[in-house]
Write a protein that holds these residues in place. Sequence first.
Motif, PDB file in Angstrom:
ATOM      1  N   ARG A  27       0.848  -1.188   0.000  1.00 41.55           N
ATOM      2  CA  ARG A  27       0.000   0.000   0.000  1.00 41.55           C
ATOM      3  C   ARG A  27       0.884   1.240   0.000  1.00 41.55           C
ATOM      4  O   ARG A  27       1.660   1.465   0.922  1.00 41.55           O
ATOM      5  CB  ARG A  27      -0.922  -0.007   1.223  1.00 41.55           C
ATOM      6  N   THR A  28       0.752   2.020  -1.078  1.00 40.60           N
ATOM      7  CA  THR A  28       1.497   3.269  -1.200  1.00 40.60           C
ATOM      8  C   THR A  28       0.597   4.488  -1.066  1.00 40.60           C
ATOM      9  O   THR A  28       1.069   5.628  -1.156  1.00 40.60           O
ATOM     10  CB  THR A  28       2.230   3.328  -2.558  1.00 40.60           C
ATOM     11  N   GLY A  29      -0.685   4.272  -0.857  1.00 38.16           N
ATOM     12  CA  GLY A  29      -1.640   5.374  -0.705  1.00 38.16           C
ATOM     13  C   GLY A  29      -2.883   4.874  -0.009  1.00 38.16           C
ATOM     14  O   GLY A  29      -3.062   3.670   0.235  1.00 38.16           O
ATOM     15  N   ASP A  30      -3.793   5.783   0.296  1.00 35.95           N
ATOM     16  CA  ASP A  30      -4.984   5.436   1.064  1.00 35.95           C
ATOM     17  C   ASP A  30      -6.134   4.900   0.219  1.00 35.95           C
ATOM     18  O   ASP A  30      -7.008   4.200   0.733  1.00 35.95           O
ATOM     19  CB  ASP A  30      -5.473   6.670   1.844  1.00 35.95           C
ATOM     20  N   HIS A  31      -6.170   5.225  -1.060  1.00 35.33           N
ATOM     21  CA  HIS A  31      -7.292   4.794  -1.890  1.00 35.33           C
ATOM     22  C   HIS A  31      -7.308   3.267  -1.979  1.00 35.33           C
ATOM     23  O   HIS A  31      -6.262   2.628  -2.164  1.00 35.33           O
ATOM     24  CB  HIS A  31      -7.172   5.394  -3.294  1.00 35.33           C
ATOM     25  N   PRO A  32      -8.490   2.632  -1.832  1.00 33.06           N
ATOM     26  CA  PRO A  32      -8.549   1.158  -1.834  1.00 33.06           C
ATOM     27  C   PRO A  32      -7.920   0.519  -3.062  1.00 33.06           C
ATOM     28  O   PRO A  32      -7.303  -0.547  -2.961  1.00 33.06           O
ATOM     29  CB  PRO A  32     -10.056   0.877  -1.781  1.00 33.06           C
ATOM     30  N   HIS A  33      -8.067   1.154  -4.232  1.00 33.39           N
ATOM     31  CA  HIS A  33      -7.529   0.607  -5.474  1.00 33.39           C
ATOM     32  C   HIS A  33      -6.269   1.335  -5.908  1.00 33.39           C
ATOM     33  O   HIS A  33      -5.215   0.718  -6.078  1.00 33.39           O
ATOM     34  CB  HIS A  33      -8.586   0.683  -6.586  1.00 33.39           C
ATOM     35  N   ARG A  34      -6.361   2.650  -6.067  1.00 30.95           N
ATOM     36  CA  ARG A  34      -5.219   3.417  -6.584  1.00 30.95           C
ATOM     37  C   ARG A  34      -4.090   3.554  -5.564  1.00 30.95           C
ATOM     38  O   ARG A  34      -3.018   4.054  -5.897  1.00 30.95           O
ATOM     39  CB  ARG A  34      -5.686   4.797  -7.047  1.00 30.95           C
ATOM     40  N   GLY A  35      -4.324   3.092  -4.362  1.00 30.95           N
ATOM     41  CA  GLY A  35      -3.278   3.131  -3.342  1.00 30.95           C
ATOM     42  C   GLY A  35      -2.422   1.877  -3.283  1.00 30.95           C
ATOM     43  O   GLY A  35      -1.569   1.746  -2.402  1.00 30.95           O
ATOM     44  N   LEU A  36      -2.620   0.936  -4.221  1.00 28.96           N
ATOM     45  CA  LEU A  36      -1.846  -0.305  -4.243  1.00 28.96           C
ATOM     46  C   LEU A  36      -0.763  -0.253  -5.318  1.00 28.96           C
ATOM     47  O   LEU A  36      -0.997   0.248  -6.417  1.00 28.96           O
ATOM     48  CB  LEU A  36      -2.760  -1.504  -4.499  1.00 28.96           C
ATOM     49  N   SER A  37       0.408  -0.782  -4.990  1.00 26.21           N
ATOM     50  CA  SER A  37       1.521  -0.859  -5.935  1.00 26.21           C
ATOM     51  C   SER A  37       2.182  -2.224  -5.813  1.00 26.21           C
ATOM     52  O   SER A  37       1.902  -2.981  -4.877  1.00 26.21           O
ATOM     53  CB  SER A  37       2.549   0.246  -5.639  1.00 26.21           C
ATOM     54  N   ASP A  87      -0.552   1.565  -9.611  1.00 26.68           N
ATOM     55  CA  ASP A  87      -1.113   0.673 -10.637  1.00 26.68           C
ATOM     56  C   ASP A  87      -1.202  -0.782 -10.175  1.00 26.68           C
ATOM     57  O   ASP A  87      -1.508  -1.669 -10.973  1.00 26.68           O
ATOM     58  CB  ASP A  87      -0.262   0.724 -11.914  1.00 26.68           C
ATOM     59  N   GLY A  88      -0.942  -1.026  -8.906  1.00 24.56           N
ATOM     60  CA  GLY A  88      -0.882  -2.408  -8.428  1.00 24.56           C
ATOM     61  C   GLY A  88      -2.180  -3.164  -8.543  1.00 24.56           C
ATOM     62  O   GLY A  88      -2.201  -4.343  -8.898  1.00 24.56           O
ATOM     63  N   PHE A  89      -3.294  -2.492  -8.248  1.00 25.62           N
ATOM     64  CA  PHE A  89      -4.586  -3.182  -8.312  1.00 25.62           C
ATOM     65  C   PHE A  89      -4.873  -3.659  -9.724  1.00 25.62           C
ATOM     66  O   PHE A  89      -5.308  -4.798  -9.939  1.00 25.62           O
ATOM     67  CB  PHE A  89      -5.703  -2.257  -7.815  1.00 25.62           C
ATOM     68  N   VAL A 114      13.628  -1.106  -0.305  1.00 27.24           N
ATOM     69  CA  VAL A 114      13.505  -1.668  -1.649  1.00 27.24           C
ATOM     70  C   VAL A 114      13.739  -0.549  -2.656  1.00 27.24           C
ATOM     71  O   VAL A 114      13.038   0.472  -2.619  1.00 27.24           O
ATOM     72  CB  VAL A 114      12.113  -2.300  -1.866  1.00 27.24           C
ATOM     73  N   PRO A 115      14.698  -0.703  -3.565  1.00 28.51           N
ATOM     74  CA  PRO A 115      14.956   0.367  -4.534  1.00 28.51           C
ATOM     75  C   PRO A 115      13.706   0.709  -5.345  1.00 28.51           C
ATOM     76  O   PRO A 115      12.926  -0.173  -5.720  1.00 28.51           O
ATOM     77  CB  PRO A 115      16.048  -0.229  -5.433  1.00 28.51           C
ATOM     78  N   ALA A 116      13.516   1.991  -5.608  1.00 27.12           N
ATOM     79  CA  ALA A 116      12.399   2.405  -6.446  1.00 27.12           C
ATOM     80  C   ALA A 116      12.489   1.768  -7.826  1.00 27.12           C
ATOM     81  O   ALA A 116      11.472   1.621  -8.520  1.00 27.12           O
ATOM     82  CB  ALA A 116      12.370   3.928  -6.558  1.00 27.12           C
ATOM     83  N   ALA A 117      13.697   1.358  -8.221  1.00 25.74           N
ATOM     84  CA  ALA A 117      13.887   0.674  -9.499  1.00 25.74           C
ATOM     85  C   ALA A 117      13.220  -0.696  -9.526  1.00 25.74           C
ATOM     86  O   ALA A 117      13.119  -1.318 -10.582  1.00 25.74           O
ATOM     87  CB  ALA A 117      15.380   0.530  -9.798  1.00 25.74           C
ATOM     88  N   ASN A 118      12.753  -1.173  -8.364  1.00 29.73           N
ATOM     89  CA  ASN A 118      12.065  -2.464  -8.289  1.00 29.73           C
ATOM     90  C   ASN A 118      10.550  -2.322  -8.340  1.00 29.73           C
ATOM     91  O   ASN A 118       9.820  -3.295  -8.141  1.00 29.73           O
ATOM     92  CB  ASN A 118      12.462  -3.206  -7.010  1.00 29.73           C
ATOM     93  N   LEU A 119      10.069  -1.121  -8.601  1.00 29.67           N
ATOM     94  CA  LEU A 119       8.628  -0.909  -8.743  1.00 29.67           C
ATOM     95  C   LEU A 119       8.165  -1.438 -10.092  1.00 29.67           C
ATOM     96  O   LEU A 119       8.749  -1.128 -11.135  1.00 29.67           O
ATOM     97  CB  LEU A 119       8.319   0.582  -8.642  1.00 29.67           C
ATOM     98  N   LEU A 120       7.116  -2.261 -10.080  1.00 29.89           N
ATOM     99  CA  LEU A 120       6.545  -2.781 -11.325  1.00 29.89           C
ATOM    100  C   LEU A 120       5.449  -1.841 -11.795  1.00 29.89           C
ATOM    101  O   LEU A 120       4.464  -1.613 -11.091  1.00 29.89           O
ATOM    102  CB  LEU A 120       5.970  -4.184 -11.113  1.00 29.89           C
TER     103      LEU A 120
END
Length: 382
Positions: free
Chosen positions: A173-183, A231-233, A220-226
Amino acid sequence: MQRSLFTADHDAYRKSVRAFLEREVLPHRETWDRAGIVPRQLFRGAAAVGIFDAVPEQYGGAGTTDFRCNTVVLEEAARLDVAPVMAGPTLQSDIVLPYLLDLTDEEQRRRWLPGVATGETVTAVAMTEPGTGSDLTGIRTTARREGDHYIVNGAKTFITNGINADLVVTAVRTGDHPHRGLSLLVVERDMPGFTRGRNLDKVGQHAQDTAELSFADVPVPAANLLGAEGDGFTGLTGNLVRERLSVAVSGLAQARTAFHHTVGHVRTRHAFGAPIGALQHTRFRMAEMDTELDLAQHYLDACVENLNAGTLTAVDAAKAKWFSTELQGRVVDGCVQLHGGYGYMLEHPVARAYADARVSRIYAGSTEVMKEIVGRALELAP
């Protein structure tokens, strides 16, 4: 009924997969069951037979994205009663690899895909948490951005390949929004603060390492963000379609194998002076199972074709998953009953199948969640 899903190339591939399983997996099944984990060399063997060939050629694979090949592997593993043993490699090929193909940038592909292609790198995906299962909006593991790193805190549980994994695609969880807060972040082996708990003791599927994972201020390096942050959801739900089809294909194939074991048993087991297959009740029960298996098979074959064409919907995948795994449960239970006391002895494959099958109605989305997905699509409520 004759299936039309496969070509001569798939039939040839089936022979090579079967030879690999007979040579490198079947002789070790009981040893790996007792150990509660498979050796990492199994992933290298799986790579050699082409199970990770979806990796593009420039990174060491063959670029084969035909899910009929994945279906062959799942069916042959079930046919030889080693599907739970192969759960780690098939999770890597069917479930984790699409994340690394679809959501990575060029630098990430160069860094990770060559090891996956050779089986030197073992992967996992971490969604489920102690306090949340099928509801992705309930994820509480956090990732706080600090400069060029994310600081990850939280816990995951029931993670297949959790002990063996070198790369863990982790929902945070990178934010509070149930969907847009997931990465999605890829956590790598030996990152400070990343620890693995015990290898969980399960009812069945004993050779599959299933672990608890903990994250305590893991940098975790930011370079490891998918993909992009938030956009995780979308990434998770997009890949769940393929994951649920994989579980459905494997579950149905395992049910069919238990059925074939039972055909042999009722032909040779005698009661009251005749084979129990001569009893009308037995014939009717076997006829029911055979019919249901064939009907489900043709729906799944159509789903495989739709997945290859990019047209398989979340609703159709949910139908495939819940119906096939519920059918697996009914068929395997019926096979145990027809084996009598022998069906409860772990030396018999139907007893192992009974223990292994129960979880398929839970993981990758429970039956109840699958029915909810299908029901919502009917727009029954105003």
